[in-house]
Design a protein around this motif. Structure first.
Motif, PDB file in Angstrom:
ATOM      1  N   GLY A  49      27.690   6.170  64.710  1.00 36.20           N
ATOM      2  CA  GLY A  49      27.035   6.789  65.898  1.00 36.20           C
ATOM      3  C   GLY A  49      27.261   8.703  65.572  1.00 36.20           C
ATOM      4  O   GLY A  49      27.315   8.960  66.316  1.00 36.20           O
ATOM      5  N   THR A  50      28.485   9.089  64.328  1.00 37.08           N
ATOM      6  CA  THR A  50      28.078  10.099  63.975  1.00 37.08           C
ATOM      7  C   THR A  50      27.223  10.683  63.500  1.00 37.08           C
ATOM      8  O   THR A  50      27.013  11.914  63.005  1.00 37.08           O
ATOM      9  N   SER A  51      26.614   9.910  62.867  1.00 32.38           N
ATOM     10  CA  SER A  51      25.391   9.966  62.375  1.00 32.38           C
ATOM     11  C   SER A  51      24.662  11.168  63.050  1.00 32.38           C
ATOM     12  O   SER A  51      24.479  11.251  63.886  1.00 32.38           O
ATOM     13  N   GLY A  52      24.294  11.781  62.035  1.00 28.91           N
ATOM     14  CA  GLY A  52      23.608  13.486  62.865  1.00 28.91           C
ATOM     15  C   GLY A  52      23.596  14.749  63.565  1.00 28.91           C
ATOM     16  O   GLY A  52      23.115  15.493  64.245  1.00 28.91           O
ATOM     17  N   SER A  53      25.118  13.836  63.070  1.00 30.74           N
ATOM     18  CA  SER A  53      25.853  15.568  63.357  1.00 30.74           C
ATOM     19  C   SER A  53      25.918  16.810  63.088  1.00 30.74           C
ATOM     20  O   SER A  53      25.236  16.602  61.129  1.00 30.74           O
ATOM     21  N   PRO A  54      25.171  18.113  63.323  1.00 30.13           N
ATOM     22  CA  PRO A  54      25.690  19.129  62.598  1.00 30.13           C
ATOM     23  C   PRO A  54      27.185  19.684  61.752  1.00 30.13           C
ATOM     24  O   PRO A  54      28.048  19.246  62.466  1.00 30.13           O
ATOM     25  N   VAL A  55      27.383  19.527  61.280  1.00 27.29           N
ATOM     26  CA  VAL A  55      28.097  20.144  59.982  1.00 27.29           C
ATOM     27  C   VAL A  55      28.207  21.934  60.146  1.00 27.29           C
ATOM     28  O   VAL A  55      27.245  21.940  59.647  1.00 27.29           O
ATOM     29  N   VAL A  56      29.103  21.923  61.019  1.00 23.64           N
ATOM     30  CA  VAL A  56      28.904  23.669  60.624  1.00 23.64           C
ATOM     31  C   VAL A  56      30.285  24.403  59.710  1.00 23.64           C
ATOM     32  O   VAL A  56      31.632  24.161  59.915  1.00 23.64           O
ATOM     33  N   ASP A  57      29.312  25.597  59.837  1.00 20.35           N
ATOM     34  CA  ASP A  57      30.507  25.850  58.894  1.00 20.35           C
ATOM     35  C   ASP A  57      32.004  26.751  60.113  1.00 20.35           C
ATOM     36  O   ASP A  57      31.579  27.508  60.991  1.00 20.35           O
ATOM     37  N   ALA A  58      33.127  27.048  59.372  1.00 21.09           N
ATOM     38  CA  ALA A  58      33.621  27.154  60.733  1.00 21.09           C
ATOM     39  C   ALA A  58      34.056  29.171  60.942  1.00 21.09           C
ATOM     40  O   ALA A  58      34.031  29.356  61.652  1.00 21.09           O
ATOM     41  N   GLY A  59      34.069  29.186  59.556  1.00 21.60           N
ATOM     42  CA  GLY A  59      33.555  30.720  59.940  1.00 21.60           C
ATOM     43  C   GLY A  59      32.715  32.016  60.347  1.00 21.60           C
ATOM     44  O   GLY A  59      32.630  32.662  61.102  1.00 21.60           O
ATOM     45  N   THR A  60      31.324  30.895  60.351  1.00 21.98           N
ATOM     46  CA  THR A  60      30.448  31.474  60.928  1.00 21.98           C
ATOM     47  C   THR A  60      29.311  31.143  62.127  1.00 21.98           C
ATOM     48  O   THR A  60      28.352  31.686  62.919  1.00 21.98           O
TER      49      THR A  60
END
Length: 310
Positions: free
Chosen positions: A231-242
């Protein structure tokens, strides 16, 4: 792959079970809440969408310090997660885009070597605000791009613009970074399906990641705390700094098997195979912007575009 889920039946199976690497910890009243306290306005743009590439790719120190990752701009699909995204050159009046996995397409898994381009679609997406509440139902007009060859990505075009979405719901898109992710970077994997945020770091990069019939290139390997589930498939992986999207979550080795479905293996340049049970992976997205021309128009012939062609 992080198995797509089939409607409410699958949701009930996951709610109190340990399937697919364990159930998410419940927080507040959501089925799987955020792991940290999150600012409600994070990931919104502070200026016009049509900012310059340099502004988009090089946030100031103040912007980096303010970057706080929440659910704003993420979406829930019927079986997966995803995000409302813009490219560095996107304008507010461009048709909006949704990013997810190729294996989340409503038409099923694309076969090895198969590339879907500009295929009609009326799929719907639940748009979330910063707190993880649904604020709108968005509708696609087409699958702009989808594949599981070299990467695992789907990009939908909506029947509305970024400006219309922001005006109606106060939600801005996440920006897809045009820069390769960096080892050691703190990241957040934000699941709109489960309303859960995983926090970890980029552990490294995989020359070839093989799973069943599919092979992906230069994949992101997470440190162990990003224990993503179905169900987490397709989740954005976000740079925590930017606050920018650097990858899209797609798979993990569940059972310690070697290169089988749901048990990807790593293959280095010398053909050496490594199996890491319990470790999860994502596909980089920095190559996507080069494949789009003005107006969010896909053009796989553009200079610098390396996405597979049909």
């Amino acid at each position: 792959m992080k198995k797509p889920l089939i409607g409410m039946f699958a949701a009930l199976l996951f709610a109190g079970a340990t399937a697919l690497a364990g159930a998410p910890a419940a927080v507040a009243s959501s089925p799987a809440g955020a792991q940290t306290a999150l600012a409600p306005t994070a990931l919104t743009q502070t200026g016009p969408l049509a900012q310059t590439d340099a502004q988009s790719q090089a946030p100031s120190q103040d912007q980096q310090a303010l970057a706080a990752v929440n659910f704003a701009g993420t979406v829930a699909l019927s079986n997966c997660s995803g995000s409302l995204v813009r490219l560095p050159s996107s304008a507010a009046t461009d048709p909006a885009l949704i990013l997810s996995n190729g294996h989340c397409l409503e038409s099923g898994f694309p076969g090895p070597g198969e590339v879907v381009v500009n295929q009609s679609s009326s799929r719907t997406f639940s748009l979330l605000n910063g707190a993880g509440s649904k604020v709108a139902t968005l509708r696609a007009t087409k699958v702009v791009y989808g594949t599981m060859t070299d990467t695992d990505v789907s990009i939908y075009q909506l029947n509305t613009t970024y400006a219309a979405i922001q005006s109606s719901y106060g939600i801005a898109p996440l920006t897809v970074s045009a820069s390769h992710p960096v080892q050691g970077t703190s990241i957040k994997v934000v699941s709109g399906y489960w309303k859960k945020i995983y926090s970890c770091s980029v552990d490294g990069f995989v020359y070839r990641l093989k799973e069943g019939s599919w092979t992906w290139k230069d994949s992101v390997r997470y440190t162990s705390s990003c224990n993503t589930i179905g169900g987490t498939s397709g989740s954005p992986v976000v740079d925590a700094g930017t606050g920018q999207v650097v990858a899209v979550n797609n798979t993990g080795n569940e059972d310690g098997q070697r290169c089988t479905d749901n048990n990807p293996c790593e293959v280095d340049q010398n053909g050496v195979v490594t199996v890491r049970q319990g470790i999860n992976y994502a596909q980089e997205t920095y190559g996507i912007p080069a494949c789009f021309a003005a107006g969010n128009r896909l053009d796989l012939t553009r200079s610098g575009c390396t996405l597979p062609r049909p």
